[in-house]
Design a protein around this motif. Structure first.
Motif, PDB file in Angstrom:
ATOM      1  N   GLY A 222       0.782  -1.244   0.000  1.00 40.83           N
ATOM      2  CA  GLY A 222       0.000   0.000   0.000  1.00 40.83           C
ATOM      3  C   GLY A 222       0.807   1.285   0.000  1.00 40.83           C
ATOM      4  N   THR A 223       2.134   1.189  -0.047  1.00 34.65           N
ATOM      5  CA  THR A 223       2.977   2.397  -0.077  1.00 34.65           C
ATOM      6  C   THR A 223       2.715   3.188  -1.370  1.00 34.65           C
ATOM      7  OG1 THR A 223       4.650   1.324   1.256  1.00 34.65           O
ATOM      8  CG2 THR A 223       5.389   3.179  -0.069  1.00 34.65           C
ATOM      9  N   THR A 224       2.608   4.510  -1.259  1.00 39.62           N
ATOM     10  CA  THR A 224       2.260   5.317  -2.441  1.00 39.62           C
ATOM     11  C   THR A 224       3.472   5.549  -3.348  1.00 39.62           C
ATOM     12  OG1 THR A 224       2.396   7.199  -0.938  1.00 39.62           O
ATOM     13  CG2 THR A 224       0.204   6.467  -1.573  1.00 39.62           C
ATOM     14  N   ALA A 225       3.161   5.890  -4.625  1.00 38.85           N
ATOM     15  CA  ALA A 225       4.155   5.912  -5.709  1.00 38.85           C
ATOM     16  C   ALA A 225       5.351   6.812  -5.425  1.00 38.85           C
ATOM     17  CB  ALA A 225       3.480   6.343  -7.007  1.00 38.85           C
ATOM     18  N   GLU A 226       5.143   7.924  -4.696  1.00 36.96           N
ATOM     19  CA  GLU A 226       6.260   8.878  -4.551  1.00 36.96           C
ATOM     20  C   GLU A 226       7.430   8.288  -3.747  1.00 36.96           C
ATOM     21  OE1 GLU A 226       3.259   9.465  -3.028  1.00 36.96           O
ATOM     22  OE2 GLU A 226       3.558  10.427  -1.067  1.00 36.96           O
ATOM     23  N   TYR A 227       7.174   7.224  -3.015  1.00 43.07           N
ATOM     24  CA  TYR A 227       8.252   6.602  -2.238  1.00 43.07           C
ATOM     25  C   TYR A 227       9.075   5.615  -3.065  1.00 43.07           C
ATOM     26  CZ  TYR A 227       6.144   8.333   2.099  1.00 43.07           C
ATOM     27  OH  TYR A 227       5.658   9.122   3.091  1.00 43.07           O
ATOM     28  N   PHE A 228       8.538   5.161  -4.187  1.00 47.70           N
ATOM     29  CA  PHE A 228       9.245   4.148  -4.985  1.00 47.70           C
ATOM     30  C   PHE A 228      10.601   4.670  -5.451  1.00 47.70           C
ATOM     31  CE2 PHE A 228       6.651   0.395  -6.394  1.00 47.70           C
ATOM     32  CZ  PHE A 228       5.663   0.529  -5.427  1.00 47.70           C
ATOM     33  N   LYS A 229      11.593   3.776  -5.480  1.00 44.79           N
ATOM     34  CA  LYS A 229      12.919   4.152  -5.981  1.00 44.79           C
ATOM     35  C   LYS A 229      13.028   3.672  -7.424  1.00 44.79           C
ATOM     36  CE  LYS A 229      17.807   3.504  -4.787  1.00 44.79           C
ATOM     37  NZ  LYS A 229      18.452   4.806  -4.625  1.00 44.79           N
ATOM     38  N   GLU A 230      13.443   4.625  -8.304  1.00 42.78           N
ATOM     39  CA  GLU A 230      13.553   4.295  -9.731  1.00 42.78           C
ATOM     40  C   GLU A 230      15.005   3.990 -10.099  1.00 42.78           C
ATOM     41  OE1 GLU A 230      12.061   7.276 -12.518  1.00 42.78           O
ATOM     42  OE2 GLU A 230      13.303   6.381 -14.095  1.00 42.78           O
ATOM     43  N   PHE A 231      15.191   2.915 -10.855  1.00 42.09           N
ATOM     44  CA  PHE A 231      16.524   2.563 -11.370  1.00 42.09           C
ATOM     45  C   PHE A 231      16.504   2.690 -12.886  1.00 42.09           C
ATOM     46  CE2 PHE A 231      16.533   0.722  -7.212  1.00 42.09           C
ATOM     47  CZ  PHE A 231      17.848   0.748  -6.809  1.00 42.09           C
TER      48      PHE A 231
END
Lengths: 181, 181
Positions: A172-181
């Motif tokens: 359920g963590t929202t998208a802004e926390y995702f780390k992009e590689f």
């Protein structure tokens, strides 16, 4: 006499059984030390010790170099095709054997927080297994993976290719926390 | 880390013995997977697969999230003062017990590459031990360490605070083989 070992990581060699076991144990120890120090670095930052945070990150990196050296001596670094197969094999073991067994024990013992940690890992390993599988097929045809972003949830490790989901479907963590590689 | 983020992480828990054994093993597994994937990423870069390299780095990060979650549930992440004491004890064990024992066996079995991998590690752990000792003394008084660069040799993990030597005193790698934090 020049040192033939200078400036290169230690190489694979035929080892005694005891030495092979020891180097495998040392690989486990260095890998865990590295992960602990990375977690400790975040705590140091949060407590207002940025330089201790930096020290922990540097030493974690040194332990990663030791882990790589031990892995090299063990003959664990292959070609990318071999590495993808090894990675796929590891994920498959965790999905089919390790995490279901651990979850059964944690469920029996009513350790709910442990079950959450196990479930987060197990679901992400399924993402990884699928991604390694399709990537391996490409490499066997000499093809690199498409140039597409890879997103990782910093809470549960859910891994997605292409577009970042609006929120993590595992935790359920929202998208802004995702780390992009 | 904000509160909403913290709230989603698996919480520290009083664990039953068998569940604790499981999580310890899972922590060891995730830590080693994270290290292996970082090495596999370098190999993929060398073979001209930059996107597979990126994938390995992303999945390595996912495994570090699992390692942290498991460690957190086991109550392995504490205050910086406690974390520094834990780190110091781990380095001391490797220097006083683990690597000397492994080194003797590798020597007896004439495994020169294993001996080298062990020697590189034990030398660096000695650097880490006193760095953690000094940082612990400061942190007990609520003080951060000085804002000085910390540099790590890419071959052997030699770790130095301040100026980088012209060549690594452990493995003789040149100055440009150090990574600075």
């Amino acid at each position: 006499m020049p040192d033939p070992f200078k400036n290169t990581p230690p190489a694979p060699e035929d080892k005694g059984v005891m030495t092979a076991q020891n180097i495998a144990a040392a690989l486990a120890g260095e890998s865990q030390a590295s992960q602990k120090y990375l977690a400790f670095a975040d705590v140091a930052d949060a407590e207002g010790y940025p330089n201790v945070g930096r020290l922990f990150r540097a030493v974690a990196y040194a332990e990663s170099m030791h882990a790589r050296n031990h892995l090299s001596v063990l003959g664990g670094i292959g070609t990318t095709t071999e590495n993808l197969k090894a990675a796929w094999g590891g994920e498959t073991f965790e999905i089919d054997e390790m995490y279901p067994a651990y979850d059964a024990v944690a469920k029996l013992q009513g350790n709910d927080s442990a079950r959450t940690s196990i479930s987060y890992a197990l679901k992400a390993e399924m993402d990884h297994q699928g991604i390694y599988d399709s990537t391996l097929k490409g490499v066997e045809g000499k093809k690199d993976l498409d140039e597409t972003p890879v997103y990782v949830c910093p809470i549960c490790g859910h891994t997605a290719l292409g577009k970042a989901p609006a929120y993590c479907m595992q935790c359920g963590t929202t998208a802004e926390y995702f780390k992009e590689f | 880390m904000d509160e909403a983020f913290e709230k989603r992480l698996p919480k520290p828990e009083d664990l039953n013995a068998m569940t604790e054994e499981s999580l310890k093993a899972a922590f060891a597994g995730e830590s080693q997977a994270a290290e292996k994937y970082m090495v596999f990423a370098e190999q993929a870069d060398e073979e001209g697969f930059p996107n597979i390299a990126k994938l390995f780095r992303a999945i390595s990060f996912a495994e570090t999230r699992h390692a942290r979650n498991h460690l957190r549930v086991m109550k392995g992440i504490n205050s910086t003062v406690d974390n520094l004491a834990t780190a110091f004890a781990g380095e001391s064990f490797e220097i006083d017990e683990m690597y000397p024992a492994y080194g003797e066996i590798a020597k007896a079995q004439k495994n020169v590459q294993a001996s080298r991998s062990i020697r590189y590690a034990v030398k660096a752990e000695m650097d880490h031990k006193w760095m953690y000792s000094e940082a612990h003394e400061k942190a007990v008084d609520g003080k951060d360490i000085a804002a000085q660069p910390v540099s790590v040799c890419l071959i052997c993990g030699h770790t130095v605070i301040g100026d980088v030597p012209d060549k690594c005193p452990v493995c003789a790698a040149p100055k440009d083989q150090y990574k600075t934090f």
